[in-house]
Design an enzyme around this catalytic site. Sequence first.
Site, mmCIF file in Angstrom:
data_model
loop_
_atom_site.group_PDB
_atom_site.id
_atom_site.type_symbol
_atom_site.label_atom_id
_atom_site.label_comp_id
_atom_site.label_asym_id
_atom_site.label_seq_id
_atom_site.Cartn_x
_atom_site.Cartn_y
_atom_site.Cartn_z
ATOM 1 N N ALA A 199 1.569 -0.179 4.753
ATOM 2 C CA ALA A 199 0.422 0.468 4.121
ATOM 3 C C ALA A 199 0.643 0.408 2.609
ATOM 4 O O ALA A 199 1.773 0.269 2.140
ATOM 5 C CB ALA A 199 0.319 1.900 4.602
ATOM 6 N N GLY B 295 3.299 0.036 8.331
ATOM 7 C CA GLY B 295 1.976 -0.166 8.932
ATOM 8 C C GLY B 295 1.761 -1.589 9.406
ATOM 9 O O GLY B 295 0.963 -1.827 10.319
ATOM 10 N N GLU C 134 3.288 -1.686 12.729
ATOM 11 C CA GLU C 134 2.406 -0.920 13.624
ATOM 12 C C GLU C 134 1.191 -1.752 14.038
ATOM 13 O O GLU C 134 0.747 -1.705 15.183
ATOM 14 C CB GLU C 134 1.980 0.374 12.931
ATOM 15 C CG GLU C 134 3.182 1.286 12.742
ATOM 16 C CD GLU C 134 2.861 2.544 11.962
ATOM 17 O OE1 GLU C 134 2.423 2.419 10.797
ATOM 18 O OE2 GLU C 134 3.044 3.628 12.505
ATOM 19 N N GLU D 199 9.492 3.747 6.419
ATOM 20 C CA GLU D 199 8.801 4.981 6.028
ATOM 21 C C GLU D 199 9.747 6.100 5.605
ATOM 22 O O GLU D 199 9.483 6.811 4.621
ATOM 23 C CB GLU D 199 7.913 5.493 7.180
ATOM 24 C CG GLU D 199 6.585 4.774 7.287
ATOM 25 C CD GLU D 199 6.627 3.520 8.129
ATOM 26 O OE1 GLU D 199 7.731 2.991 8.381
ATOM 27 O OE2 GLU D 199 5.550 3.055 8.539
HETATM 28 N N1 CO8 Z 1 2.224 -1.413 -0.856
HETATM 29 C C1 CO8 Z 1 1.757 -1.792 -2.061
HETATM 30 N N2 CO8 Z 1 2.183 -2.886 -2.712
HETATM 31 C C2 CO8 Z 1 3.148 -3.615 -2.106
HETATM 32 C C3 CO8 Z 1 3.678 -3.283 -0.862
HETATM 33 C C4 CO8 Z 1 3.170 -2.126 -0.207
HETATM 34 N N3 CO8 Z 1 3.586 -1.731 1.012
HETATM 35 N N4 CO8 Z 1 4.638 -4.177 -0.522
HETATM 36 C C5 CO8 Z 1 4.665 -5.072 -1.532
HETATM 37 N N5 CO8 Z 1 3.779 -4.731 -2.488
HETATM 38 C C6 CO8 Z 1 3.504 -5.415 -3.754
HETATM 39 C C7 CO8 Z 1 4.603 -5.173 -4.764
HETATM 40 O O1 CO8 Z 1 4.406 -3.948 -5.415
HETATM 41 C C8 CO8 Z 1 4.449 -6.365 -5.668
HETATM 42 O O2 CO8 Z 1 3.358 -6.147 -6.549
HETATM 43 P P1 CO8 Z 1 3.568 -6.270 -8.140
HETATM 44 O O3 CO8 Z 1 3.900 -7.726 -8.356
HETATM 45 O O4 CO8 Z 1 2.250 -5.878 -8.702
HETATM 46 O O5 CO8 Z 1 4.699 -5.366 -8.486
HETATM 47 C C9 CO8 Z 1 4.030 -7.477 -4.702
HETATM 48 O O6 CO8 Z 1 3.531 -6.818 -3.538
HETATM 49 C C10 CO8 Z 1 5.194 -8.378 -4.282
HETATM 50 O O7 CO8 Z 1 6.227 -7.553 -3.758
HETATM 51 P P2 CO8 Z 1 7.751 -7.582 -4.284
HETATM 52 O O8 CO8 Z 1 7.797 -8.070 -5.686
HETATM 53 O O9 CO8 Z 1 8.363 -6.254 -3.985
HETATM 54 O O10 CO8 Z 1 8.343 -8.712 -3.317
HETATM 55 P P3 CO8 Z 1 9.874 -8.873 -2.887
HETATM 56 O O11 CO8 Z 1 9.957 -10.200 -2.231
HETATM 57 O O12 CO8 Z 1 10.795 -8.592 -4.009
HETATM 58 O O13 CO8 Z 1 10.123 -7.728 -1.765
HETATM 59 C C11 CO8 Z 1 9.553 -6.407 0.153
HETATM 60 C C12 CO8 Z 1 9.437 -7.776 -0.552
HETATM 61 C C13 CO8 Z 1 11.002 -6.171 0.591
HETATM 62 C C14 CO8 Z 1 8.664 -6.468 1.383
HETATM 63 C C15 CO8 Z 1 9.100 -5.296 -0.818
HETATM 64 O O14 CO8 Z 1 7.844 -5.642 -1.380
HETATM 65 C C16 CO8 Z 1 8.949 -3.945 -0.188
HETATM 66 O O15 CO8 Z 1 9.944 -3.276 0.095
HETATM 67 N N6 CO8 Z 1 7.698 -3.523 0.053
HETATM 68 C C17 CO8 Z 1 7.398 -2.211 0.611
HETATM 69 C C18 CO8 Z 1 7.719 -2.190 2.089
HETATM 70 C C19 CO8 Z 1 7.447 -0.829 2.668
HETATM 71 O O16 CO8 Z 1 8.088 0.158 2.337
HETATM 72 N N7 CO8 Z 1 6.476 -0.743 3.613
HETATM 73 C C20 CO8 Z 1 6.153 0.468 4.289
HETATM 74 C C21 CO8 Z 1 5.055 1.190 3.569
HETATM 75 S S1 CO8 Z 1 4.756 2.795 4.298
HETATM 76 C C22 CO8 Z 1 3.763 2.460 5.616
HETATM 77 O O17 CO8 Z 1 3.469 1.337 5.940
HETATM 78 C C23 CO8 Z 1 3.264 3.659 6.342
HETATM 79 C C24 CO8 Z 1 2.264 3.275 7.453
HETATM 80 C C25 CO8 Z 1 1.647 4.532 8.036
HETATM 81 C C26 CO8 Z 1 0.752 5.205 7.081
HETATM 82 C C27 CO8 Z 1 0.394 6.581 7.526
HETATM 83 C C28 CO8 Z 1 -0.654 7.215 6.658
HETATM 84 C C29 CO8 Z 1 -0.178 8.189 5.650
#
Ligand code: CO8
Length: 260
Positions: A66, A111, A114, A134
């Site tokens: 998400a 998400g 999921e 999460e």
């Molecule tokens: N949300 C928003 N932006 C994201 C997300 C995300 N989940 N993942 C990646 N991005 C963005 C980054 O911010 C980045 O943007 P910018 O260049 O503007 O900074 C771009 O995508 C590329 O990402 P990275 O530079 O971080 O790429 P890397 O190759 O270095 O890393 C990763 C890849 C490991 C996947 C890393 O991006 C990461 O850890 N992302 C977040 C993963 C995460 O924590 N996901 C879980 C989110 S919580 C969730 O899903 C809850 C679901 C249920 C919701 C319930 C309702 C409340």
Amino acid sequence: MEYTLLLIEKNNGVAQLTINSPQTLNALNSAVLGELECALYELDRDNDVKVVILTGAGEKAFVAGADIKEMAAMSAFEGQQFALKGQRVILMMEKMNKPVIAAVNGYALGGGLELALGCDFIYASQKARFGFPEVTLGIIPGFGGTQNLSRRIGVARANELIFTGKMIDAAKASEWGIVNEVFAPEELLPKAQETARSIARLGTLAIASAKNAIANGLNMGKEDGFRYEASLFGVLFATEDQKEGMGAFVEKRKAEFKGK
Ligand code: CO8
């Protein structure tokens, strides 16, 4: 409807639905979830579509979760509404009459995992990575992950993945029963298409009933599930497809199903 965050390609009874925001690793914000809900509704009603493949654009991610930037400022009520919006998408895939195959090409996190678990089964690229990060953000999975993962792979492995927030690779996800099959990256979509087309050639009523029996049976006790299966089994004898399928077997020819 016109979609700005999704791509939809239809061929041979198969719709390939691609989440198309690779610059954010296809993160799920409210707009994407809204488009997904509409697209799945439309695809379920489209008689030319028999099977859906769900995938993510770009080389890196299926869906990296998400949208953390959107969630960061949410109130408790907004968080709950956002979870419910995501859950509607997951439940819609479960309730659709057609199979949905997830083709996980890269990160399937939070998400994103999921969403994949809401599909009927998952094919993955060797580059795929799976996890529920999460807890590292101070929340828990909210799009059905705590329920669907434990049902699919058992409580102990679900506990480990959700409590640690760690990522596992495609081979481990396959060993744990999250993923049905793992392919070289360039083979993932062709293999998903091949499987989807083979399902699309079968009787749509039988496939819909099988999906219905399995999905709803999981919410019932065993004897109720057996009775439910028998009633769906019986109803299929009122279809032309059953006459065609069995007739073709007896006459030693290939069945031509009409979905009637
Ligand atoms: N949300 C928003 N932006 C994201 C997300 C995300 N989940 N993942 C990646 N991005 C963005 C980054 O911010 C980045 O943007 P910018 O260049 O503007 O900074 C771009 O995508 C590329 O990402 P990275 O530079 O971080 O790429 P890397 O190759 O270095 O890393 C990763 C890849 C490991 C996947 C890393 O991006 C990461 O850890 N992302 C977040 C993963 C995460 O924590 N996901 C879980 C989110 S919580 C969730 O899903 C809850 C679901 C249920 C919701 C319930 C309702 C409340």
